[in-house]
Design a protein around this motif. Structure first.
Motif, PDB file in Angstrom:
ATOM      1  N   THR A  44       0.712  -1.194   0.043  1.00  0.00           N
ATOM      2  CA  THR A  44       0.121  -0.065  -0.098  1.00  0.00           C
ATOM      3  C   THR A  44       0.769   1.310   0.021  1.00  0.00           C
ATOM      4  O   THR A  44       0.604   2.297  -0.579  1.00  0.00           O
ATOM      5  N   VAL A  45       1.814   1.191   0.555  1.00  0.00           N
ATOM      6  CA  VAL A  45       2.996   2.255   0.563  1.00  0.00           C
ATOM      7  C   VAL A  45       3.433   2.609  -0.737  1.00  0.00           C
ATOM      8  O   VAL A  45       3.556   3.621  -1.374  1.00  0.00           O
ATOM      9  N   GLY A  46       3.701   1.536  -1.553  1.00  0.00           N
ATOM     10  CA  GLY A  46       4.277   1.667  -3.062  1.00  0.00           C
ATOM     11  C   GLY A  46       3.166   2.271  -3.891  1.00  0.00           C
ATOM     12  O   GLY A  46       3.494   3.116  -4.698  1.00  0.00           O
ATOM     13  N   LEU A  47       1.579   2.037  -3.467  1.00  0.00           N
ATOM     14  CA  LEU A  47       0.559   2.859  -4.189  1.00  0.00           C
ATOM     15  C   LEU A  47       0.549   4.020  -3.945  1.00  0.00           C
ATOM     16  O   LEU A  47       0.524   5.214  -4.821  1.00  0.00           O
ATOM     17  N   ALA A  48       0.889   4.582  -2.584  1.00  0.00           N
ATOM     18  CA  ALA A  48       0.939   5.740  -2.098  1.00  0.00           C
ATOM     19  C   ALA A  48       1.838   6.670  -2.654  1.00  0.00           C
ATOM     20  O   ALA A  48       1.736   7.866  -3.236  1.00  0.00           O
ATOM     21  N   ARG A  49       3.239   6.073  -2.954  1.00  0.00           N
ATOM     22  CA  ARG A  49       4.093   6.657  -3.520  1.00  0.00           C
ATOM     23  C   ARG A  49       3.936   7.104  -4.918  1.00  0.00           C
ATOM     24  O   ARG A  49       4.623   8.053  -5.729  1.00  0.00           O
ATOM     25  N   LEU A  50       2.989   6.547  -5.646  1.00  0.00           N
ATOM     26  CA  LEU A  50       2.678   6.949  -6.878  1.00  0.00           C
ATOM     27  C   LEU A  50       2.131   8.415  -7.177  1.00  0.00           C
ATOM     28  O   LEU A  50       2.166   8.974  -8.072  1.00  0.00           O
ATOM     29  N   GLY A  61       9.851   6.147   1.118  1.00  0.00           N
ATOM     30  CA  GLY A  61      10.726   5.105   0.768  1.00  0.00           C
ATOM     31  C   GLY A  61      11.630   4.491   2.077  1.00  0.00           C
ATOM     32  O   GLY A  61      11.940   3.281   1.906  1.00  0.00           O
ATOM     33  N   LEU A  62      12.120   5.218   2.951  1.00  0.00           N
ATOM     34  CA  LEU A  62      12.585   4.790   4.009  1.00  0.00           C
ATOM     35  C   LEU A  62      11.631   3.793   4.850  1.00  0.00           C
ATOM     36  O   LEU A  62      12.193   2.798   5.255  1.00  0.00           O
ATOM     37  N   PHE A  68      10.555  -4.059   5.168  1.00  0.00           N
ATOM     38  CA  PHE A  68      11.166  -5.149   4.832  1.00  0.00           C
ATOM     39  C   PHE A  68      12.165  -5.512   6.111  1.00  0.00           C
ATOM     40  O   PHE A  68      12.150  -6.907   6.353  1.00  0.00           O
ATOM     41  N   ASP A  69      12.515  -4.621   6.775  1.00  0.00           N
ATOM     42  CA  ASP A  69      13.372  -5.079   8.215  1.00  0.00           C
ATOM     43  C   ASP A  69      12.276  -5.689   9.093  1.00  0.00           C
ATOM     44  O   ASP A  69      12.865  -6.742   9.571  1.00  0.00           O
ATOM     45  N   LEU A  70      11.094  -5.044   9.164  1.00  0.00           N
ATOM     46  CA  LEU A  70      10.233  -5.604   9.994  1.00  0.00           C
ATOM     47  C   LEU A  70       9.850  -7.178   9.699  1.00  0.00           C
ATOM     48  O   LEU A  70       9.749  -8.067  10.518  1.00  0.00           O
ATOM     49  N   GLY A  71       9.455  -7.181   8.414  1.00  0.00           N
ATOM     50  CA  GLY A  71       9.134  -8.429   8.077  1.00  0.00           C
ATOM     51  C   GLY A  71      10.389  -9.571   8.197  1.00  0.00           C
ATOM     52  O   GLY A  71      10.073 -10.771   8.809  1.00  0.00           O
ATOM     53  N   ALA A  72      11.506  -9.240   8.072  1.00  0.00           N
ATOM     54  CA  ALA A  72      12.681 -10.005   8.287  1.00  0.00           C
ATOM     55  C   ALA A  72      12.838 -10.392   9.935  1.00  0.00           C
ATOM     56  O   ALA A  72      12.843 -11.579  10.543  1.00  0.00           O
ATOM     57  N   ASP A  73      12.605  -9.410  10.645  1.00  0.00           N
ATOM     58  CA  ASP A  73      12.579  -9.423  12.262  1.00  0.00           C
ATOM     59  C   ASP A  73      11.393 -10.540  12.506  1.00  0.00           C
ATOM     60  O   ASP A  73      11.766 -11.498  13.285  1.00  0.00           O
ATOM     61  N   LEU A  74      10.260 -10.174  12.040  1.00  0.00           N
ATOM     62  CA  LEU A  74       9.079 -11.161  12.385  1.00  0.00           C
ATOM     63  C   LEU A  74       8.929 -12.759  12.069  1.00  0.00           C
ATOM     64  O   LEU A  74       8.627 -13.675  12.624  1.00  0.00           O
ATOM     65  N   ALA A  94      15.313   0.825  18.214  1.00  0.00           N
ATOM     66  CA  ALA A  94      14.588   1.871  18.922  1.00  0.00           C
ATOM     67  C   ALA A  94      14.848   3.121  17.789  1.00  0.00           C
ATOM     68  O   ALA A  94      13.895   4.164  17.889  1.00  0.00           O
ATOM     69  N   ALA A  95      16.097   3.382  17.272  1.00  0.00           N
ATOM     70  CA  ALA A  95      16.227   4.386  16.419  1.00  0.00           C
ATOM     71  C   ALA A  95      15.168   4.652  15.233  1.00  0.00           C
ATOM     72  O   ALA A  95      14.919   5.742  14.886  1.00  0.00           O
ATOM     73  N   GLN A  96      14.857   3.400  14.607  1.00  0.00           N
ATOM     74  CA  GLN A  96      13.609   3.514  13.650  1.00  0.00           C
ATOM     75  C   GLN A  96      12.400   4.239  14.250  1.00  0.00           C
ATOM     76  O   GLN A  96      11.564   4.883  13.622  1.00  0.00           O
ATOM     77  N   VAL A  97      12.076   3.625  15.352  1.00  0.00           N
ATOM     78  CA  VAL A  97      10.861   4.232  16.148  1.00  0.00           C
ATOM     79  C   VAL A  97      10.924   5.570  16.337  1.00  0.00           C
ATOM     80  O   VAL A  97      10.100   6.487  16.024  1.00  0.00           O
ATOM     81  N   THR A  98      12.352   5.960  16.724  1.00  0.00           N
ATOM     82  CA  THR A  98      12.629   7.478  17.173  1.00  0.00           C
ATOM     83  C   THR A  98      12.236   8.552  15.753  1.00  0.00           C
ATOM     84  O   THR A  98      11.806   9.384  15.836  1.00  0.00           O
ATOM     85  N   ARG A  99      12.933   7.899  14.736  1.00  0.00           N
ATOM     86  CA  ARG A  99      13.006   8.538  13.500  1.00  0.00           C
ATOM     87  C   ARG A  99      11.421   8.870  13.231  1.00  0.00           C
ATOM     88  O   ARG A  99      11.210  10.105  12.691  1.00  0.00           O
ATOM     89  N   LEU A 100      10.748   7.795  13.321  1.00  0.00           N
ATOM     90  CA  LEU A 100       9.228   8.111  12.854  1.00  0.00           C
ATOM     91  C   LEU A 100       8.470   9.366  13.820  1.00  0.00           C
ATOM     92  O   LEU A 100       7.891  10.188  13.487  1.00  0.00           O
ATOM     93  N   GLU A 101       8.981   9.132  15.161  1.00  0.00           N
ATOM     94  CA  GLU A 101       8.479  10.099  16.184  1.00  0.00           C
ATOM     95  C   GLU A 101       8.781  11.515  15.644  1.00  0.00           C
ATOM     96  O   GLU A 101       8.130  12.417  15.731  1.00  0.00           O
ATOM     97  N   THR A 102      10.000  11.305  15.293  1.00  0.00           N
ATOM     98  CA  THR A 102      10.740  13.036  15.071  1.00  0.00           C
ATOM     99  C   THR A 102      10.045  13.354  13.866  1.00  0.00           C
ATOM    100  O   THR A 102       9.598  14.738  13.752  1.00  0.00           O
ATOM    101  N   GLU A 103       9.777  12.619  12.805  1.00  0.00           N
ATOM    102  CA  GLU A 103       9.046  13.065  11.606  1.00  0.00           C
ATOM    103  C   GLU A 103       7.611  13.410  11.592  1.00  0.00           C
ATOM    104  O   GLU A 103       7.236  14.193  11.410  1.00  0.00           O
ATOM    105  N   ILE A 104       6.640  12.460  12.732  1.00  0.00           N
ATOM    106  CA  ILE A 104       5.558  12.962  13.193  1.00  0.00           C
ATOM    107  C   ILE A 104       5.371  14.328  13.797  1.00  0.00           C
ATOM    108  O   ILE A 104       4.757  15.371  13.319  1.00  0.00           O
ATOM    109  N   ASP A 105       6.431  14.523  14.671  1.00  0.00           N
ATOM    110  CA  ASP A 105       6.432  15.974  15.160  1.00  0.00           C
ATOM    111  C   ASP A 105       6.681  16.934  14.374  1.00  0.00           C
ATOM    112  O   ASP A 105       6.045  18.108  14.716  1.00  0.00           O
TER     113      ASP A 105
END
Length: 190
Positions: A44-50, A61-62, A68-74, A94-105
């Protein structure tokens, strides 16, 4: 590096699939459902990127790479054996979560506070981001359910929880910084 010479292997023809540690499980296994829904989120992200460009497209893109990292983890159970693994599994950080939080803010800083719930829609990009949000919420529910039965990286759950918030705030940005949001009017059609 991953090398895929053949796309079909016939190893799943009997309804089984392999996890990242080599264990065979039914294709309807909750873990497979969880990382499969993460993959669906990525699609769905790929569709949004269109419909995206600039910074939103770059950030999406990030997120696709993170998913994919999350799928590999799971797909790698047995977190208690990570240190013993010949090839340490990729785990969400945790840095991936923090990046999202920073972008949201950052995105939310320029938006007016909401006075009503937002209906999915507005611009094409916003509508697609709302689809991303709802599919990522389903992935989160499945991962939380999986975590009630098996070990799951807590950062995987945190990432999915922040991700749906990211999609929501980004949808408001895509709707002319909230000016094009479609607001819910309770009971409007009674």
């Amino acid at each position: 590096m991953v090398v895929l010479n053949r796309i079909y292997t016939r190893t799943g023809d009997a309804g089984q699939t392999a996890l990242g540690n080599g264990a065979r499980v039914p294709k309807h296994d909750l873990r497979v459902d969880a990382y499969g829904t993460v993959d669906e989120t990525n699609a769905t992200v790929g569709l949004a990127r269109l419909h995206a460009d600039g910074l939103i497209d770059q950030r999406l893109g990030l997120i696709q790479n993170d998913l994919f990292d999350l799928g590999a983890d799971l797909c790698r159970p047995d977190m208690d054996r990570d240190a013993e693994a010949k090839f340490p599994p990729l785990r969400m950080a945790a840095a991936q979560v923090t990046r999202l939080e920073t972008e949201i803010d950052e995105m939310n800083a320029g938006l007016a506070p909401l006075r009503s719930f937002v209906l999915p829609g507005g611009s094409a990009l916003a509508a697609h981001l709302h689809l991303c949000r709802t599919v990522s919420r389903r992935a989160e529910r499945l991962v939380v359910e999986l975590a009630s039965a098996e070990d799951v990286n807590p950062d995987a759950i945190r990432y999915l929880n922040r991700l749906s918030d990211w999609f929501f705030v980004a949808s408001r940005i895509a709707n002319d910084s909230g000016a094009g949001d479609v607001l819910w009017v309770p009971g409007a059609n009674r």
